[in-house]
Write a protein that holds these residues in place. Structure first.
Motif, PDB file in Angstrom:
ATOM      1  N   GLY A  14       0.795  -1.217   0.000  1.00  0.00           N
ATOM      2  CA  GLY A  14       0.000   0.000   0.000  1.00  0.00           C
ATOM      3  C   GLY A  14       0.828   1.267   0.000  1.00  0.00           C
ATOM      4  N   SER A  16       4.387   3.679  -1.080  1.00  0.00           N
ATOM      5  CA  SER A  16       4.898   4.262  -2.314  1.00  0.00           C
ATOM      6  C   SER A  16       6.414   4.329  -2.297  1.00  0.00           C
ATOM      7  CB  SER A  16       4.349   5.681  -2.498  1.00  0.00           C
ATOM      8  OG  SER A  16       2.944   5.685  -2.594  1.00  0.00           O
ATOM      9  N   VAL A  62       0.582  -2.853 -13.685  1.00  0.00           N
ATOM     10  CA  VAL A  62       0.932  -1.639 -12.941  1.00  0.00           C
ATOM     11  C   VAL A  62       0.109  -0.424 -13.372  1.00  0.00           C
ATOM     12  CG1 VAL A  62       3.274  -2.520 -12.656  1.00  0.00           C
ATOM     13  CG2 VAL A  62       2.798  -0.841 -14.452  1.00  0.00           C
ATOM     14  N   ARG A  65      -1.280   2.541 -11.119  1.00  0.00           N
ATOM     15  CA  ARG A  65      -0.502   2.602  -9.875  1.00  0.00           C
ATOM     16  C   ARG A  65       0.877   3.222 -10.077  1.00  0.00           C
ATOM     17  NH1 ARG A  65       1.055  -1.938  -7.446  1.00  0.00           N
ATOM     18  NH2 ARG A  65       1.136  -3.191  -9.364  1.00  0.00           N
ATOM     19  N   PHE A  66       1.482   2.979 -11.227  1.00  0.00           N
ATOM     20  CA  PHE A  66       2.832   3.475 -11.514  1.00  0.00           C
ATOM     21  C   PHE A  66       2.750   4.600 -12.547  1.00  0.00           C
ATOM     22  CE2 PHE A  66       5.439  -0.654 -10.577  1.00  0.00           C
ATOM     23  CZ  PHE A  66       4.826  -0.745  -9.332  1.00  0.00           C
ATOM     24  N   MET A  81       5.861   4.830  -7.914  1.00  0.00           N
ATOM     25  CA  MET A  81       5.127   3.591  -7.672  1.00  0.00           C
ATOM     26  C   MET A  81       4.237   3.771  -6.447  1.00  0.00           C
ATOM     27  SD  MET A  81       8.148   0.814  -8.391  1.00  0.00           S
ATOM     28  CE  MET A  81       9.079   1.297  -6.946  1.00  0.00           C
ATOM     29  N   ASN A  82       2.942   3.705  -6.656  1.00  0.00           N
ATOM     30  CA  ASN A  82       1.972   3.849  -5.570  1.00  0.00           C
ATOM     31  C   ASN A  82       1.196   2.555  -5.386  1.00  0.00           C
ATOM     32  OD1 ASN A  82       2.696   6.603  -5.349  1.00  0.00           O
ATOM     33  ND2 ASN A  82       1.163   7.187  -6.868  1.00  0.00           N
ATOM     34  N   SER A  83       0.531   2.448  -4.261  1.00  0.00           N
ATOM     35  CA  SER A  83      -0.296   1.266  -3.966  1.00  0.00           C
ATOM     36  C   SER A  83       0.479  -0.018  -4.212  1.00  0.00           C
ATOM     37  CB  SER A  83      -1.581   1.295  -4.809  1.00  0.00           C
ATOM     38  OG  SER A  83      -2.316   2.468  -4.569  1.00  0.00           O
ATOM     39  N   LEU A  84       1.682  -0.053  -3.705  1.00  0.00           N
ATOM     40  CA  LEU A  84       2.561  -1.196  -3.970  1.00  0.00           C
ATOM     41  C   LEU A  84       2.007  -2.478  -3.363  1.00  0.00           C
ATOM     42  CD1 LEU A  84       5.949   0.626  -3.557  1.00  0.00           C
ATOM     43  CD2 LEU A  84       5.288  -0.723  -5.547  1.00  0.00           C
ATOM     44  N   LYS A  85       2.262  -3.568  -4.068  1.00  0.00           N
ATOM     45  CA  LYS A  85       1.808  -4.896  -3.668  1.00  0.00           C
ATOM     46  C   LYS A  85       3.022  -5.810  -3.483  1.00  0.00           C
ATOM     47  CE  LYS A  85      -2.243  -4.381  -6.679  1.00  0.00           C
ATOM     48  NZ  LYS A  85      -2.988  -4.961  -7.828  1.00  0.00           N
ATOM     49  N   ASP A  88       4.970  -6.785  -6.468  1.00  0.00           N
ATOM     50  CA  ASP A  88       5.836  -5.811  -7.122  1.00  0.00           C
ATOM     51  C   ASP A  88       7.291  -5.972  -6.692  1.00  0.00           C
ATOM     52  OD1 ASP A  88       3.225  -3.390  -6.676  1.00  0.00           O
ATOM     53  OD2 ASP A  88       3.756  -4.426  -8.540  1.00  0.00           O
TER      54      ASP A  88
END
Length: 119
Positions: A14, A16, A62, A65-66, A81-85, A88
Motif C-alpha cells: 500500500g 509508495s 501496474v 498505480r505506476f 510507484m503507488n499502492s505497492l503490492k 511488485d
C-alpha cells in the motif's frame, strides 16, 4: 553512456516508492526510456516505457498505480510507484536507447535497484 538507478528499498504493501535513473556520458539524445523488473525466479519484464515526446505505456499489472516520467534537460527517468503490492517485489532496471555524441545508437542498462514490498 552509463545509467545510475536509485530509490529502491523496503516498503509495506500500500505504500509508495519513487525510483530515479540518471544517464551520463557523451549523449547526443536519449530516445525511449524504460523500466524493467525481474522478480526472483522469473524473467525480466517490461514495466513502463516513455518516448522522447513523453508518450507512455505500462504493463497491465501496474496501470493506474505506476507513473513514468522523464526530464530531458537532466537526462533522467523516474518511476513513481503507488499502492505497492508484494508481487511488485523485484529488482528494477532502467534502460535507455541512446544516440551518442558520435552518432551511434546504443542500448544502455542501469545496475538495478531492489524494491521489496512486505505484506
Amino acid at each position: 553512456v552509463q545509467l545510475q538507478a536509485s530509490g529502491g528499498g523496503l516498503v509495506q504493501a500500500g505504500g509508495s516508492l519513487r525510483l530515479s535513473c540518471a544517464a551520463s556520458g557523451r549523449i547526443f539524445r536519449i530516445n525511449a526510456m524504460h523500466w524493467y523488473r525481474q522478480a526472483p525466479g522469473k524473467q525480466r519484464e517490461l514495466v513502463a516505457s516513455i518516448s522522447s515526446s513523453s508518450s507512455t505505456n505500462y504493463a497491465d499489472s501496474v496501470k493506474g498505480r505506476f507513473t513514468i516520467s522523464r526530464d530531458n534537460a537532466k537526462n533522467t527517468v523516474s518511476l513513481q510507484m503507488n499502492s505497492l503490492k508484494p508481487e511488485d517485489t523485484a529488482v528494477y532496471y532502467c534502460n535507455a536507447n541512446v544516440l551518442t555524441a558520435t552518432l551511434r545508437t546504443i542500448e544502455s542498462w542501469g545496475q538495478g535497484t531492489l524494491v521489496t514490498v512486505s505484506s
